[in-house]
Write an enzyme that holds these catalytic residues in place. Structure first.
Site, PDB file in Angstrom:
ATOM      1  N   CYS A 137       0.833  -1.201   0.000  1.00  0.00           N
ATOM      2  CA  CYS A 137       0.000   0.000   0.000  1.00  0.00           C
ATOM      3  C   CYS A 137       0.866   1.249   0.000  1.00  0.00           C
ATOM      4  CB  CYS A 137      -0.929  -0.015   1.209  1.00  0.00           C
ATOM      5  SG  CYS A 137      -1.966   1.447   1.325  1.00  0.00           S
ATOM      6  N   CYS A 140      -0.460   4.129   2.116  1.00  0.00           N
ATOM      7  CA  CYS A 140      -0.256   3.938   3.565  1.00  0.00           C
ATOM      8  C   CYS A 140       1.194   4.204   3.957  1.00  0.00           C
ATOM      9  CB  CYS A 140      -0.562   2.500   3.996  1.00  0.00           C
ATOM     10  SG  CYS A 140      -2.048   1.784   3.331  1.00  0.00           S
ATOM     11  N   ASP A 141       2.137   3.675   3.185  1.00  0.00           N
ATOM     12  CA  ASP A 141       3.524   3.610   3.656  1.00  0.00           C
ATOM     13  C   ASP A 141       4.516   4.451   2.853  1.00  0.00           C
ATOM     14  OD1 ASP A 141       2.776   1.793   5.631  1.00  0.00           O
ATOM     15  OD2 ASP A 141       2.963   0.094   4.273  1.00  0.00           O
TER      16      ASP A 141
END
Ligand code: NDP
Length: 314
Positions: A137, A140-141
């Site tokens: 992701c 997300c990261d």
């Protein structure tokens, strides 16, 4: 005292969609039971820091966010249980759900919130470096790779989107594509090809990752199985999988309709499935957004839809 085995609302899954549905259902006096499933807290428990969930100005760890959502659901009265749903029977009302192979719970409504699982290549190193440089992701990261070098695996729209997102943060992005062409839409292909930070490695597969604690590089093979085959390494700090997601629907098909990608189909702009009284929320029914906040919003809608459905029965 033995646990109740009948409820107005059974929620299967414990990601943002499941817990948010539980909060709304509990506050509507539906006395919901939540079966947490194989990964309590869902996909977010595998990400480190969450900075895009409203309400946490300093960011929050994925685990903490899910612990907070769970605590909120329990505080308002949801009955949250560890367990695995092993079978469902949607053929008659009330619905029957088997938990842990033997316990049966009956329910007037069901909210399916079992999420989706990112597909992985199946390399042992993906598990070894999970959270230590391996991610599925970028949104997300990606932030943690500002100014660094990363690789994205895949040649579809998701991979192009992730590569472009990461190119906005990272110093350099390798796009590792197993064929000699991108499967992505023309517009995405153009954007990737025109981005100076992105280097596309066609005809290339990943054989492993290396690094002492965190990912420091990948072992790649080009033109595998042909006379041009050769192996080489690239130095990277992050390795992102974008080879598709698999909605977790195995328990529910064929009773519940899914689309050609396997996502549960919802109808009329609601969370209703093809079975009256069964609703779906979050990534299991969302091929498009796949964000924690959009899953939570859909969980809210599913609980409201379940409440409304029960009122029509009355
Ligand atoms: P896709 O199935 O379209 O693409 C998956 C990619 O991963 C393909 O390039 C495939 O390679 C590759 N792949 C699969 N397995 C492996 C493997 N084991 N090793 C290496 N590579 C692998 O998935 P997406 O998630 O990209 O997209 C899903 C759907 O969502 C599509 O319909 C897409 O158009 C849509 N979408 C649209 C977006 C948009 O419009 N902005 C954004 C994201 C998704 P190969 O081609 O060789 O099979």
């Amino acid at each position: 005292m033995s646990q109740p085995t009948d409820t107005k609302c059974l929620i299967i899954g414990s990601g943002p969609a499941g817990y948010t549905a539980a909060i709304y259902a509990a506050r509507a006096n539906l006395c919901p039971i939540v079966i947490e499933g194989p990964q309590p807290g869902g996909q977010l428990t595998t990400t480190s820091e969450v900075e895009n969930f409203p309400g946490y100005p300093e960011g929050v760890s994925g685990n903490q966010l899910m612990a907070d959502l769970r605590a909120q659901a329990v505080r308002v009265g949801a009955d949250v249980r560890a367990g695995l749903v092993s079978a469902v029977d949607f053929s008659s009302q009330p619905f029957a759900v088997t938990v842990n192979g033997s316990d049966t719970i009956t329910a007037a409504t069901i909210i399916i919130a079992t999420g989706a699982s990112a597909k992985y290549l199946g390399l042992a190193d993906e598990q070894r470096y999970q959270g230590l440089g391996v991610s599925a992701c970028a949104v997300c990261d990606g932030f943690f790779y500002r100014g660094r070098t990363v690789a994205v695996v895949g040649g579809g729209d998701s991979a192009c989107e992730e590569a472009l997102y990461l190119a906005g943060l990272a110093k350099k992005v390798y796009l590792i594509v197993r064929k000699d062409y991108l499967r992505a839409s023309q517009v995405m292909q153009q954007r990737v090809q025109q981005n100076e930070k992105i280097e596309i490695l066609f005809n290339t597969n990943t054989e492993g990752l290396f690094g002492d604690e965190y990912v420091e590089g990948a072992h790649l093979v080009s033109h595998r199985g042909s006379s041009d085959e050769h192996r080489f390494d690239i130095a990277i700090d992050g390795f992102f999988l974008a080879i598709g997601h698999q909605p977790n629907v195995k328990l529910f098909t064929p009773a519940i309709n899914v689309d050609e990608q396997g996502y549960i189909v919802t109808y009329n702009g609601t969370t209703a499935t093809n079975v009256a009284g069964v609703f779906a929320a979050g990534d299991v029914a969302d091929p498009r957004y796949r964000q924690a906040i959009s899953a939570a919003g859909m969980g809210c809608r599913a609980a409201l839809d379940a409440e409304k459905y029960l009122a029509t029965l009355d």
